[in-house]
Design a protein around this motif. Structure first.
Motif, mmCIF file in Angstrom:
data_model
loop_
_atom_site.group_PDB
_atom_site.id
_atom_site.type_symbol
_atom_site.label_atom_id
_atom_site.label_comp_id
_atom_site.label_asym_id
_atom_site.label_seq_id
_atom_site.Cartn_x
_atom_site.Cartn_y
_atom_site.Cartn_z
ATOM 1 N N SER A 94 -39.252 -1.903 -40.636
ATOM 2 C CA SER A 94 -40.562 -1.872 -41.289
ATOM 3 C C SER A 94 -41.602 -2.624 -40.460
ATOM 4 O O SER A 94 -42.803 -2.374 -40.570
ATOM 5 C CB SER A 94 -40.490 -2.405 -42.715
ATOM 6 N N PHE B 163 -44.970 -13.649 -43.619
ATOM 7 C CA PHE B 163 -44.135 -13.104 -42.545
ATOM 8 C C PHE B 163 -44.769 -13.398 -41.176
ATOM 9 O O PHE B 163 -45.927 -13.048 -40.934
ATOM 10 C CB PHE B 163 -43.964 -11.599 -42.783
ATOM 11 N N ASN C 71 -41.918 -13.933 -47.798
ATOM 12 C CA ASN C 71 -41.157 -14.577 -46.734
ATOM 13 C C ASN C 71 -42.112 -15.562 -46.063
ATOM 14 O O ASN C 71 -43.175 -15.129 -45.623
ATOM 15 C CB ASN C 71 -40.699 -13.506 -45.731
ATOM 16 N N ASP D 70 -45.591 -5.189 -48.969
ATOM 17 C CA ASP D 70 -44.429 -5.365 -48.088
ATOM 18 C C ASP D 70 -43.273 -5.866 -48.953
ATOM 19 O O ASP D 70 -43.215 -7.044 -49.321
ATOM 20 C CB ASP D 70 -44.778 -6.367 -46.980
HETATM 21 C C1 LIG Z 1 -41.596 -9.663 -45.171
HETATM 22 C C2 LIG Z 1 -40.954 -8.870 -44.102
HETATM 23 N N1 LIG Z 1 -41.432 -7.664 -43.825
HETATM 24 C C3 LIG Z 1 -40.891 -6.901 -42.870
HETATM 25 C C4 LIG Z 1 -39.819 -7.355 -42.138
HETATM 26 C C5 LIG Z 1 -39.318 -6.467 -41.053
HETATM 27 O O1 LIG Z 1 -38.025 -6.072 -41.167
HETATM 28 P P1 LIG Z 1 -37.468 -4.853 -40.346
HETATM 29 O O2 LIG Z 1 -38.391 -4.566 -39.220
HETATM 30 O O3 LIG Z 1 -36.140 -5.268 -39.893
HETATM 31 O O4 LIG Z 1 -37.448 -3.711 -41.321
HETATM 32 C C6 LIG Z 1 -39.284 -8.603 -42.369
HETATM 33 C C7 LIG Z 1 -38.174 -9.111 -41.566
HETATM 34 O O5 LIG Z 1 -37.829 -10.243 -41.535
HETATM 35 C C8 LIG Z 1 -39.872 -9.391 -43.394
HETATM 36 O O6 LIG Z 1 -39.415 -10.614 -43.655
#
Ligand SMILES: Cc1ncc(COP(=O)(O)O)c(C=O)c1O
Length: 365
Positions: free
Chosen positions: A86, A111, A159, A186
């Motif tokens: 993502s 994040f 996060n 998100d």
């Molecule tokens: C809030 C949040 N969004 C997106 C991501 C992206 O994850 P990924 O690219 O592995 O889907 C993370 C990964 O730590 C995240 O903590």
């Protein structure tokens, strides 16, 4: 970073690159990247290994994964976009929505990758402080919207702090956002949410064409290493995000693994339940030690340590715990294998004994 021998964009040189969670030395637990600790499911591993034709490019649109997700969410395939994690889709979204002179609003701390993606797009970050309890302040986000705002990111659960936005709170929020302003929810950790009042943005996607939801196979589905994430939303918006994508990023193996894991909902649910039960136990134990741990709906807990962050991190490391430290602020600890709990709690106890002023006042919770 070494000095570049050529002219490059100064804002890129000034931006710190995304810092990956630290690897764990032998006999330590890696609780630094919010991964799940379980090995891949047998069916998923086999599906990825069965993929043939490495000499060919993969399906750039990840069509089969899109179809499966569309069916899962009762949407059309055109409402689904698959990306290499993502984070990759978020970069595509920011690049499609905002350029020089435009603003992107997101909560902070949140994040770690958000600031970099805004800088790469040449746009301006507007960081809206989260509340003292680690939750998002949606009213402050609304107040930050200007004529220059092109995108608002709402991270729920947040996060690295853990709280989720409430469903009703989000609905009131999005009703007040201008209809032509893109909002991305998100929801990378949505599968770990156990509070029925917490946001699940799919419930209101149909009513808000300006809303896009980002989710991932990296966390609950255990495919962080395969790099598959997805977005749900209006085809006109997702089409623009396709234009900003780097083609062919999602390997055929990753697509096969994502398809296979979607066929294992019960096994995934059992694993997620194990983590969320452990999360609640660990948080309770930390609060009993005196830590002021915010409510968490994700697969991690947040230890607010302020200026003592590096000191606490060193104590955790000595105790075999590799977590994610944000100097001056706090430490995020992933909830993972059962065996990590005793050393984690022991190290946290030593840390709070060493820095007793980190203890919350009784009754503060
Ligand atoms: C809030 C949040 N969004 C997106 C991501 C992206 O994850 P990924 O690219 O592995 O889907 C993370 C990964 O730590 C995240 O903590």
């Amino acid at each position: 970073m070494a000095d570049a021998p050529v002219k490059l964009r100064p804002e890129i040189l000034a931006q710190r690159a995304y810092q990956q969670g630290k690897p764990a030395p032998a006999k330590s637990f890696k609780l630094s990247s919010n991964e799940v600790p379980f090995p891949p499911l047998k069916s998923v591993l086999e599906a990825a290994q069965r993929v043939d034709g490495m000499q060919r490019y993969p399906d750039a649109s990840a069509g089969a994964v899109r179809e499966a997700l569309a069916e899962h969410y009762d949407l059309a395939a055109e409402n689904v976009l698959v990306g290499a994690g993502s984070v990759s889709l978020l970069y595509q979204a920011v690049a499609a929505a905002a350029g020089p002179g435009d603003e992107v609003i997101y909560p902070w701390r949140s994040f770690e990758a958000y600031p970099g993606m805004v800088t790469v797009a040449g746009a301006t970050s507007v960081r809206v402080p989260i509340r003292a309890d680690g939750s998002l302040d949606l009213d402050a986000i609304l107040d930050a919207i200007t004529d220059r705002t092109r995108l608002v990111i709402v991270c729920s659960p947040n996060n690295p702090t853990g709280p989720a936005v409430g469903q009703e709170e989000f609905e009131r929020f999005i009703d007040r956002v201008p209809e032509d302003l893109l909002v991305i929810a998100d929801e990378a950790y949505i599968e770990f949410v156990t509070d029925p009042g917490a946001l699940n943005a799919t419930r209101i996607l149909a009513e808000h064409p300006n809303l896009v939801i980002a989710r991932t196979f990296s966390k609950a589905y255990g495919l962080a290493g395969m790099r598959v994430g997805y977005m749900l939303g209006h085809p006109g918006i997702l089409g623009a995000f396709t234009t900003t994508a780097i083609p062919f990023l999602i390997s055929a193996q990753a697509q096969a693994a994502a398809l296979a894991v979607m066929r294992e909902p019960e096994a995934v649910r059992t694993r997620v339940n194990e983590i969320t039960a452990r999360r609640d136990e660990v948080r309770r134990a930390l609060i009993d030690q005196g830590w002021d741990v915010p409510e968490t709906q994700a697969n991690f807990v947040w230890l607010p340590c302020g200026e003592q962050t590096e000191g606490v991190d060193a104590i955790l490391r000595e105790g075999g715990i590799v977590a994610r430290a944000f100097p001056g602020d706090g430490i995020r600890v992933t909830i993972a294998e059962e065996e990590s709990v005793t050393p984690l709690l022991a190290a946290c106890w030593r840390a709070i004994e060493r820095y007793p002023y980190l203890r919350s006042e009784p009754g503060e919770e």
